[in-house]
Design a protein around this motif. Structure first.
Motif, short mmCIF file in Angstrom:
data_model
loop_
_atom_site.label_atom_id
_atom_site.label_comp_id
_atom_site.label_asym_id
_atom_site.label_seq_id
_atom_site.Cartn_x
_atom_site.Cartn_y
_atom_site.Cartn_z
N PRO A 1 0.80 -1.24 0.00
CA PRO A 1 0.00 0.00 0.00
C PRO A 1 0.83 1.28 0.00
O PRO A 1 0.40 2.29 -0.57
N ILE B 1 -0.97 4.17 -1.95
CA ILE B 1 -1.89 4.93 -1.09
C ILE B 1 -1.51 6.41 -1.05
O ILE B 1 -2.39 7.28 -1.19
N GLU C 1 1.03 -2.34 17.91
CA GLU C 1 1.29 -2.96 16.61
C GLU C 1 2.79 -3.17 16.45
O GLU C 1 3.58 -2.59 17.19
N TYR D 1 3.86 -9.49 13.39
CA TYR D 1 4.32 -10.68 12.69
C TYR D 1 4.44 -11.89 13.61
O TYR D 1 4.31 -13.02 13.18
#
Ligand code: C2E
Ligand code: CA
Ligand code: CA
Ligand code: CA
Length: 278
Positions: A73, A77, A235, A257
């Motif tokens: 992205p 984006i 995150e 991950y």
């Protein structure tokens, strides 16, 4: 049906700002991507670190380009954001998620999916209406969605953002401030916004192991969120040690991950159904 109507809306958006030839050609590529079904919905699971939270994931966009392969992205984006086309991408993602929720609600009661909004979306007076129309079409509730807005997008035009967030919150959407800690919002301002969640930017989470103050930032953000009655998500959780540290710091949820990479939507449904189901 619904898919066709959406495609038509995407092809003729008169509001697009299209100046240079290069912009037009990239824009043409992106339009083709939507039209030819080259966009892919990926989902990355979020897990509860404390007990009591339900299943959740973040929707992340990919472009399966015929020559370039799977395009991340960040390669389209920002461009889509400049031209305003990102609003069409947001609606595409939102509709895919609505479809998926409509299909999976029969199987799982409590699935929440986060969708990223861009700065442009926050300025679109039609956003709430358009999202509402999609909810109606697929018979899914706003409460199954969490809308992620970056702290810097909010600070771009705080007054307008506040009005928009109030409207979306009234509509029943959960709201999250993404990339928290990178956008210089004031605490007084934060308190006024109708948000449910803070998402600690992965740069701080990834930096926790190296002792330059990031662990303190993460700890203060968790405390701040809890003092304001908000859920806090980390995150960029890349290993087990980090996950345990965040759990000990009372962080509510983790994404990264270590838990799972973003997965194609079909594969996520297998992951979500649990071991043995995939
Ligand atoms: P974001 O919203 O902050 O999304 C999190 C990014 O971190 C994702 O990158 C995800 O794959 C990545 N990530 C997840 N876990 C880890 C980890 O453990 N370590 C590391 N190093 N990275 C991790 P992705 O999918 O490449 O997306 C990048 C950005 O592109 C997103 O950042 C978001 O700003 C934007 N984006 C992606 N999909 C959409 C979309 O549908 N709409 C909009 N407006 N923006 C999107
Ligand atoms: Ca996000
Ligand atoms: Ca983020
Ligand atoms: Ca980010």
């Amino acid at each position: 049906g619904a898919k066709k109507r959406l495609a038509v809306a995407l092809l003729y958006d008169p509001a697009l700002d299209s100046s240079s030839a290069q912009t037009l050609s990239l824009l043409g590529d992106l339009r083709r991507a939507v039209e030819q079904g080259e966009l892919r919905l990926y989902l990355q699971p979020k897990v509860a670190l404390q007990r009591g939270a339900g299943a959740a994931a973040e929707a992340l966009l990919r472009w399966q380009h015929p020559q370039r392969g799977l395009v991340p992205p960040m390669e389209f984006i920002p461009f889509a954001e400049q031209t305003g086309f990102v609003r069409q991408l947001t609606l595409w993602v939102f509709e895919q998620v609505a479809m998926l929720l409509a299909q999976s609600l029969a199987r799982t009661a409590d699935l929440h999916i986060s969708v990223n909004l861009s700065t442009r979306d926050l300025l679109d007076p039609e956003l709430s209406l358009r999202l509402g129309a999609i909810l109606e079409r697929y018979q899914v509730s706003a409460g199954s969605f969490c809308l992620e807005i970056t702290e810097s997008a909010i600070m771009d035009d705080p007054q307008r953002a506040e009005a928009m967030l109030n409207r979306l919150a009234q509509q029943g959407f959960k709201l999250s401030i993404d990339d928290f800690g990178t956008g210089y919002s004031s605490l007084a301002y934060l308190k006024r916004l109708p948000v449910n969640e803070l998402k600690i930017d992965k740069s701080f989470v990834l930096g926790m192991q190296s002792g330059g103050g990031d662990a303190q930032i993460v700890r203060s953000t968790i405390d701040l969120a809890h003092n304001l009655g908000l859920t806090v998500v980390a995150e960029g959780v890349e290993d087990a040690a980090l996950m345990e540290r965040l759990r000990a710091m009372a962080c509510d949820e983790a994404q990264g991950y270590h838990i799972s990479r973003p997965l194609p939507a079909e594969q996520f449904l297998g992951w979500h159904a649990g071991p043995g189901a995939a």
